[in-house]
Design a protein around this motif. Sequence first.
Motif, PDB file in Angstrom:
ATOM      1  N   ALA A 188       0.852  -1.189   0.000  1.00  0.00           N
ATOM      2  CA  ALA A 188       0.000   0.000   0.000  1.00  0.00           C
ATOM      3  C   ALA A 188       0.888   1.240   0.000  1.00  0.00           C
ATOM      4  CB  ALA A 188      -0.925   0.008   1.222  1.00  0.00           C
ATOM      5  N   ALA A 189       0.614   2.156  -0.910  1.00  0.00           N
ATOM      6  CA  ALA A 189       1.360   3.414  -0.993  1.00  0.00           C
ATOM      7  C   ALA A 189       0.524   4.411  -1.784  1.00  0.00           C
ATOM      8  CB  ALA A 189       2.721   3.193  -1.652  1.00  0.00           C
ATOM      9  N   ARG A 190       1.013   5.629  -1.914  1.00  0.00           N
ATOM     10  CA  ARG A 190       0.263   6.660  -2.636  1.00  0.00           C
ATOM     11  C   ARG A 190       0.313   6.460  -4.143  1.00  0.00           C
ATOM     12  NH1 ARG A 190       2.875  12.013  -0.260  1.00  0.00           N
ATOM     13  NH2 ARG A 190       4.699  10.701  -0.620  1.00  0.00           N
ATOM     14  N   SER A 191       1.406   5.878  -4.637  1.00  0.00           N
ATOM     15  CA  SER A 191       1.621   5.774  -6.083  1.00  0.00           C
ATOM     16  C   SER A 191       0.537   4.936  -6.757  1.00  0.00           C
ATOM     17  CB  SER A 191       2.992   5.148  -6.362  1.00  0.00           C
ATOM     18  OG  SER A 191       4.011   5.847  -5.695  1.00  0.00           O
ATOM     19  N   LYS A 192       0.127   5.386  -7.931  1.00  0.00           N
ATOM     20  CA  LYS A 192      -0.797   4.615  -8.741  1.00  0.00           C
ATOM     21  C   LYS A 192       0.010   3.631  -9.585  1.00  0.00           C
ATOM     22  CE  LYS A 192      -4.648   6.944  -7.729  1.00  0.00           C
ATOM     23  NZ  LYS A 192      -5.818   6.327  -7.075  1.00  0.00           N
ATOM     24  N   MET A 193      -0.287   2.352  -9.466  1.00  0.00           N
ATOM     25  CA  MET A 193       0.351   1.354 -10.322  1.00  0.00           C
ATOM     26  C   MET A 193      -0.509   0.104 -10.360  1.00  0.00           C
ATOM     27  SD  MET A 193       3.607  -0.168  -8.152  1.00  0.00           S
ATOM     28  CE  MET A 193       4.094   1.236  -7.159  1.00  0.00           C
ATOM     29  N   THR A 194      -0.340  -0.654 -11.419  1.00  0.00           N
ATOM     30  CA  THR A 194      -1.081  -1.895 -11.533  1.00  0.00           C
ATOM     31  C   THR A 194      -0.382  -2.983 -10.709  1.00  0.00           C
ATOM     32  OG1 THR A 194       0.176  -2.672 -13.441  1.00  0.00           O
ATOM     33  CG2 THR A 194      -1.748  -1.270 -13.875  1.00  0.00           C
ATOM     34  N   GLU A 195      -1.089  -4.092 -10.515  1.00  0.00           N
ATOM     35  CA  GLU A 195      -0.493  -5.218  -9.785  1.00  0.00           C
ATOM     36  C   GLU A 195       0.734  -5.750 -10.521  1.00  0.00           C
ATOM     37  OE1 GLU A 195      -2.579  -9.225  -8.693  1.00  0.00           O
ATOM     38  OE2 GLU A 195      -3.069  -7.665  -7.203  1.00  0.00           O
ATOM     39  N   GLU A 196       0.662  -5.779 -11.849  1.00  0.00           N
ATOM     40  CA  GLU A 196       1.800  -6.260 -12.635  1.00  0.00           C
ATOM     41  C   GLU A 196       3.003  -5.334 -12.472  1.00  0.00           C
ATOM     42  OE1 GLU A 196      -1.312  -5.987 -13.752  1.00  0.00           O
ATOM     43  OE2 GLU A 196      -1.758  -8.149 -13.742  1.00  0.00           O
ATOM     44  N   GLU A 197       2.750  -4.029 -12.468  1.00  0.00           N
ATOM     45  CA  GLU A 197       3.839  -3.075 -12.285  1.00  0.00           C
ATOM     46  C   GLU A 197       4.450  -3.218 -10.889  1.00  0.00           C
ATOM     47  OE1 GLU A 197       2.430   0.613 -15.185  1.00  0.00           O
ATOM     48  OE2 GLU A 197       1.613   0.447 -13.144  1.00  0.00           O
ATOM     49  N   PHE A 198       3.598  -3.449  -9.910  1.00  0.00           N
ATOM     50  CA  PHE A 198       4.113  -3.619  -8.542  1.00  0.00           C
ATOM     51  C   PHE A 198       4.974  -4.861  -8.438  1.00  0.00           C
ATOM     52  CE2 PHE A 198       3.267  -5.427  -4.196  1.00  0.00           C
ATOM     53  CZ  PHE A 198       4.100  -4.558  -3.508  1.00  0.00           C
ATOM     54  N   ARG A 199       4.507  -5.969  -8.987  1.00  0.00           N
ATOM     55  CA  ARG A 199       5.285  -7.197  -8.920  1.00  0.00           C
ATOM     56  C   ARG A 199       6.610  -7.060  -9.667  1.00  0.00           C
ATOM     57  NH1 ARG A 199       0.528 -11.821  -9.807  1.00  0.00           N
ATOM     58  NH2 ARG A 199      -0.416 -11.587  -7.709  1.00  0.00           N
ATOM     59  N   ALA A 200       6.589  -6.369 -10.787  1.00  0.00           N
ATOM     60  CA  ALA A 200       7.846  -6.143 -11.521  1.00  0.00           C
ATOM     61  C   ALA A 200       8.811  -5.301 -10.697  1.00  0.00           C
ATOM     62  CB  ALA A 200       7.551  -5.471 -12.861  1.00  0.00           C
ATOM     63  N   SER A 201       8.269  -4.310  -9.999  1.00  0.00           N
ATOM     64  CA  SER A 201       9.105  -3.470  -9.135  1.00  0.00           C
ATOM     65  C   SER A 201       9.702  -4.285  -7.995  1.00  0.00           C
ATOM     66  CB  SER A 201       8.266  -2.316  -8.577  1.00  0.00           C
ATOM     67  OG  SER A 201       8.970  -1.588  -7.596  1.00  0.00           O
ATOM     68  N   VAL A 202       8.888  -5.160  -7.378  1.00  0.00           N
ATOM     69  CA  VAL A 202       9.390  -5.995  -6.283  1.00  0.00           C
ATOM     70  C   VAL A 202      10.430  -6.985  -6.803  1.00  0.00           C
ATOM     71  CG1 VAL A 202       8.756  -7.716  -4.555  1.00  0.00           C
ATOM     72  CG2 VAL A 202       7.300  -5.713  -4.913  1.00  0.00           C
ATOM     73  N   ARG A 203      10.223  -7.519  -7.997  1.00  0.00           N
ATOM     74  CA  ARG A 203      11.228  -8.413  -8.589  1.00  0.00           C
ATOM     75  C   ARG A 203      12.581  -7.707  -8.678  1.00  0.00           C
ATOM     76  NH1 ARG A 203      11.220 -12.874 -11.916  1.00  0.00           N
ATOM     77  NH2 ARG A 203       8.950 -12.764 -12.217  1.00  0.00           N
ATOM     78  N   ASP A 204      12.576  -6.488  -9.204  1.00  0.00           N
ATOM     79  CA  ASP A 204      13.828  -5.726  -9.313  1.00  0.00           C
ATOM     80  C   ASP A 204      14.434  -5.481  -7.933  1.00  0.00           C
ATOM     81  OD1 ASP A 204      13.476  -5.642 -12.043  1.00  0.00           O
ATOM     82  OD2 ASP A 204      12.616  -3.610 -12.050  1.00  0.00           O
ATOM     83  N   THR A 205      13.575  -5.167  -6.976  1.00  0.00           N
ATOM     84  CA  THR A 205      14.041  -4.932  -5.605  1.00  0.00           C
ATOM     85  C   THR A 205      14.724  -6.166  -5.038  1.00  0.00           C
ATOM     86  OG1 THR A 205      12.411  -3.226  -5.072  1.00  0.00           O
ATOM     87  CG2 THR A 205      13.251  -4.525  -3.236  1.00  0.00           C
ATOM     88  N   LEU A 206      14.116  -7.329  -5.201  1.00  0.00           N
ATOM     89  CA  LEU A 206      14.670  -8.552  -4.626  1.00  0.00           C
ATOM     90  C   LEU A 206      15.935  -8.980  -5.351  1.00  0.00           C
ATOM     91  CD1 LEU A 206      11.376 -10.533  -3.922  1.00  0.00           C
ATOM     92  CD2 LEU A 206      12.783  -9.241  -2.323  1.00  0.00           C
ATOM     93  N   LEU A 207      16.002  -8.775  -6.654  1.00  0.00           N
ATOM     94  CA  LEU A 207      17.232  -9.098  -7.375  1.00  0.00           C
ATOM     95  C   LEU A 207      18.391  -8.224  -6.915  1.00  0.00           C
ATOM     96  CD1 LEU A 207      15.821  -9.641 -10.976  1.00  0.00           C
ATOM     97  CD2 LEU A 207      16.732 -11.385  -9.428  1.00  0.00           C
ATOM     98  N   GLU A 208      18.053  -7.015  -6.417  1.00  0.00           N
ATOM     99  CA  GLU A 208      19.097  -6.113  -5.929  1.00  0.00           C
ATOM    100  C   GLU A 208      19.459  -6.364  -4.474  1.00  0.00           C
ATOM    101  OE1 GLU A 208      20.018  -1.282  -5.500  1.00  0.00           O
ATOM    102  OE2 GLU A 208      18.095  -1.983  -6.347  1.00  0.00           O
ATOM    103  N   PHE A 209      18.459  -6.640  -3.612  1.00  0.00           N
ATOM    104  CA  PHE A 209      18.709  -6.669  -2.173  1.00  0.00           C
ATOM    105  C   PHE A 209      18.590  -8.049  -1.525  1.00  0.00           C
ATOM    106  CE2 PHE A 209      17.245  -2.216  -2.869  1.00  0.00           C
ATOM    107  CZ  PHE A 209      18.412  -1.584  -2.488  1.00  0.00           C
ATOM    108  N   ALA A 210      18.036  -9.035  -2.202  1.00  0.00           N
ATOM    109  CA  ALA A 210      17.949 -10.388  -1.651  1.00  0.00           C
ATOM    110  C   ALA A 210      18.969 -11.261  -2.367  1.00  0.00           C
ATOM    111  CB  ALA A 210      16.539 -10.943  -1.807  1.00  0.00           C
ATOM    112  N   LYS A 211      20.033 -11.618  -1.682  1.00  0.00           N
ATOM    113  CA  LYS A 211      21.156 -12.286  -2.353  1.00  0.00           C
ATOM    114  C   LYS A 211      20.772 -13.646  -2.926  1.00  0.00           C
ATOM    115  CE  LYS A 211      23.185 -14.256   1.921  1.00  0.00           C
ATOM    116  NZ  LYS A 211      22.156 -13.761   2.840  1.00  0.00           N
ATOM    117  N   GLU A 212      19.692 -14.279  -2.385  1.00  0.00           N
ATOM    118  CA  GLU A 212      19.307 -15.600  -2.878  1.00  0.00           C
ATOM    119  C   GLU A 212      18.426 -15.515  -4.127  1.00  0.00           C
ATOM    120  OE1 GLU A 212      19.252 -15.313   1.628  1.00  0.00           O
ATOM    121  OE2 GLU A 212      18.144 -14.357  -0.008  1.00  0.00           O
ATOM    122  N   ALA A 213      17.867 -14.336  -4.416  1.00  0.00           N
ATOM    123  CA  ALA A 213      16.874 -14.218  -5.484  1.00  0.00           C
ATOM    124  C   ALA A 213      17.411 -14.616  -6.858  1.00  0.00           C
ATOM    125  CB  ALA A 213      16.304 -12.806  -5.511  1.00  0.00           C
ATOM    126  N   PRO A 214      18.608 -14.168  -7.284  1.00  0.00           N
ATOM    127  CA  PRO A 214      19.058 -14.507  -8.635  1.00  0.00           C
ATOM    128  C   PRO A 214      19.190 -16.013  -8.884  1.00  0.00           C
ATOM    129  CG  PRO A 214      20.347 -12.685  -7.751  1.00  0.00           C
ATOM    130  CD  PRO A 214      19.526 -13.227  -6.624  1.00  0.00           C
TER     131      PRO A 214
END
Length: 482
Positions: free
Chosen positions: A49-75
């Motif tokens: 939940a946040a102020r930004s308008k985005m679709t569920e697909e856009e949110f999941r894509a954003s989280v994917r990028d986040t985890l590839l950057e900050f979760a060492k096991e993700a890649p």
Amino acid sequence: MVSRVIPVDPFDLVIFGVTGDLARRKILPGLFHRFLVGQMPQEARIIGAARSKMTEEEFRASVRDTLLEFAKEAPDNAETLDLFLEQLSYVAVDATGAGGWPELAKMLRPGLVRAFYLSVSPNLFGTIAAKLNEHDIATPESRIVVEKPFGHDLASAQALNADLRRSFAEHQIYRIDHYLGKETVQNLMALRFANSLWEPLWNATHVDHVQITVAESLGVEGRGEYYDKSGAMRDMVQNHLMQLLCLTAMEPPSRFVPNSVRDEKVKVIEALEPVAQSDIVRGQYRGRDGEGSYRDHAGDDASTTESFVAMKVNVGNWRWAGTPFYLRTGKKLRARTSEIVVVFRDPPHMIFPKFDNQRGNALIIRLQPDEGITLRTTIKEPGPGGMRLAEVTLDMTFAEALGEHAAPQDAYERLIMDVIRGDQTLFMRGDEVEAAWGWADPILDEWSRSSTTPEPYDPGSSGPEDALMLLHRDGRRWREIG
């Protein structure tokens, strides 16, 4: 040794401020790791939940990028990452208005644990809590998680607690301090209360003094203006170091249940004696070799905010009378180190001659960077030539002693799962927060009235010279940082 992972029940977790830095760096990577090891069930759902308008697909894509950057096991776990992303949903919510709340209410499932993580500014805590009730989103079993700072003084902490309690009962409020989620902090309780060896020695009769150090090698770059409104006392001493002091000094609780543990912590804070200004050292790092000073980063050439604090604290009760606790924390110090050092008294009669650099027995509990426990003891130096003594350490570094499968998990992972389980043991109660501010306020008030300024210290040092003298004048010395 392989650590046991006990799955939690299915849940709905709403993260307010999901696009912010804390959610990206800590909360979402922590949840992914819990999913990866099997603790978070596939029936669980995370709603951003946040102020930004985005679709569920856009949110999941954003989280994917986040985890590839900050979760060492993700890649290396692409398939699991895809499964995790399927559990994510998103809703745009106006925290202070009406937008998004009905949509959020429809997304939550009946009969499951509901947890609301407020990764937002503290001035929105009360507003969001009220909105959750106004729109019938919160249930009597729901949990709400709030991040520090829990106020900036006693009055603001009381007001914040009152705001939260208007919408949630105390047993539903989880005030999170990530230091309490560290493996070694919890091992401190196990070390004391699960072993017959230490507790008989854990008192003023046998302990000479205790040192608690939280040193950071980084400065305030990028957050100087924010930090300048708090300083080391508000940012670190009143909460993190206070928690470590409480766990070190507390009496054994009758049972290992949340309120029993927290009752004993409050008693420690209430037993703290007022701290004389002569027992406090404030410091502020200066610039050197092209590095900016604290004032450069704070944007205030006349700032008197401290980036370093050291103090001598006394616990006025039967267990600790006469045994001081020395606390210190600071930015731009020699190394990133957090540890508790329990220094034991010398034998009442030493039959051997003293040797150079003899420091006596000490139990060193390391919180970071390498979590573990070390016991410093004295033995005979090997070889002929008489009774020559030497110091050795018995070292248990968790990653080495317990194996890679039992390496400590991130503090946020543990604490979020505790929220889902409904376990408040490692979270601060409202009266505990207020007691800590009640102790800190007189110190801060005295500084605001004083014309004295923090003592300058060099980046990469152990802090101001006066901090060394704080122990030297008592015939003691700090354990070296780093």
